[in-house]
Scaffold this motif. Structure first.
Motif, PDB file in Angstrom:
ATOM      1  N   ASP A  92       0.819  -1.207   0.000  1.00  0.00           N
ATOM      2  CA  ASP A  92       0.000   0.000   0.000  1.00  0.00           C
ATOM      3  C   ASP A  92       0.857   1.262   0.000  1.00  0.00           C
ATOM      4  O   ASP A  92       0.583   2.202  -0.734  1.00  0.00           O
ATOM      5  N   THR A  93       1.873   1.296   0.850  1.00  0.00           N
ATOM      6  CA  THR A  93       2.753   2.465   0.943  1.00  0.00           C
ATOM      7  C   THR A  93       4.199   1.999   0.979  1.00  0.00           C
ATOM      8  O   THR A  93       4.498   0.894   1.435  1.00  0.00           O
ATOM      9  N   TYR A  94       5.095   2.879   0.485  1.00  0.00           N
ATOM     10  CA  TYR A  94       6.517   2.563   0.424  1.00  0.00           C
ATOM     11  C   TYR A  94       7.291   3.699   1.085  1.00  0.00           C
ATOM     12  O   TYR A  94       6.885   4.850   1.012  1.00  0.00           O
ATOM     13  N   PRO A  95       8.455   3.382   1.673  1.00  0.00           N
ATOM     14  CA  PRO A  95       9.298   4.452   2.208  1.00  0.00           C
ATOM     15  C   PRO A  95      10.012   5.180   1.060  1.00  0.00           C
ATOM     16  O   PRO A  95      10.059   4.685  -0.060  1.00  0.00           O
ATOM     17  N   VAL A  96      10.563   6.348   1.362  1.00  0.00           N
ATOM     18  CA  VAL A  96      11.297   7.100   0.342  1.00  0.00           C
ATOM     19  C   VAL A  96      12.546   6.333  -0.071  1.00  0.00           C
ATOM     20  O   VAL A  96      12.856   6.212  -1.246  1.00  0.00           O
ATOM     21  N   GLY A  97      13.260   5.788   0.883  1.00  0.00           N
ATOM     22  CA  GLY A  97      14.438   4.964   0.597  1.00  0.00           C
ATOM     23  C   GLY A  97      14.166   3.553   1.094  1.00  0.00           C
ATOM     24  O   GLY A  97      13.140   2.969   0.795  1.00  0.00           O
ATOM     25  N   SER A  98      15.089   3.041   1.915  1.00  0.00           N
ATOM     26  CA  SER A  98      14.873   1.734   2.535  1.00  0.00           C
ATOM     27  C   SER A  98      14.128   1.940   3.847  1.00  0.00           C
ATOM     28  O   SER A  98      14.299   2.953   4.512  1.00  0.00           O
ATOM     29  N   GLY A  99      13.301   0.975   4.207  1.00  0.00           N
ATOM     30  CA  GLY A  99      12.547   1.073   5.458  1.00  0.00           C
ATOM     31  C   GLY A  99      11.326   0.179   5.423  1.00  0.00           C
ATOM     32  O   GLY A  99      11.230  -0.739   4.611  1.00  0.00           O
TER      33      GLY A  99
END
Length: 190
Positions: A92-99
């Motif tokens: 559904d949602t992704y972090p800007v980088g890794s996370g």
């Protein structure tokens, strides 16, 4: 034309009630043996397949295993082939980088086996790494000395640029790749 009566049917009209009762009990016993306890529950650890995850993100397969509770007949649960249960992780949602990315787990048990998923879809957090692919130039680092009598006249590096990929955290600082050339291992050629 006379149709013969099967030999296993009761001959005496008074035996029919006992015959019907035995027949019903046999059916109930068969249902119980085939399905077992219809209210049995069991927790399985199953791997989810990532769905709609952009190609620049990678997930460690160890982070895709989840406990899934299924219910149904005990015999059917005991004989369940785990690869017949579809588990999807829809992001559904992704972090800007890794996370941590948010995903919804969807479970589909095999059809027609009387097995159900307990709990419906649920939200989970899954660690993802954003990967970057870029070109990096190759530089040669010379070490040691050439053996006596050997002289390097000309040399070429091929390829001079390579394509590398990795987590954004590591790739941000990567501009060149160093390759070691040990001059002491060079042998004379004609």
């Amino acid at each position: 034309m006379k149709i013969n009566k099967p030999k296993w049917l009761p001959k005496d009209p008074n035996e029919w009630s006992l015959f019907v009762l035995c027949f019903i009990l046999a059916i109930l016993l068969e249902v119980q043996v085939v399905t077992g306890n219809p209210n049995a529950r069991e927790v399985f650890v199953l791997e989810a397949v990532p769905v709609n995850l952009p190609s620049e993100y990678k997930v460690d397969s160890n982070d895709l295993y989840f406990e899934i509770e299924l219910s149904g007949g005990r015999t059917r649960l005991n004989n369940l082939l785990l690869d017949t249960v579809d588990v999807e992780a829809r992001f559904d949602t992704y972090p800007v980088g890794s996370g941590l990315a948010q995903a919804t787990l969807l479970v589909r048990p095999p059809k027609g086996q009387g097995i159900k998923h307990i709990g419906g879809s649920k939200k989970v957090s899954i660690y993802v790494q954003k990967w970057l692919e870029q070109d990096a130039s190759v530089e040669v680092y010379q070490r040691g000395e050439t053996p006596n009598g050997v002289q390097i006249v000309d040399w070429q590096l091929d390829p001079g640029v390579v394509k590398v990929s990795g987590p954004v955290d590591l790739m941000d600082g990567l501009k060149t790749i160093e390759v070691e050339l040990n001059l002491g291992t060079i042998v004379e050629s004609e």
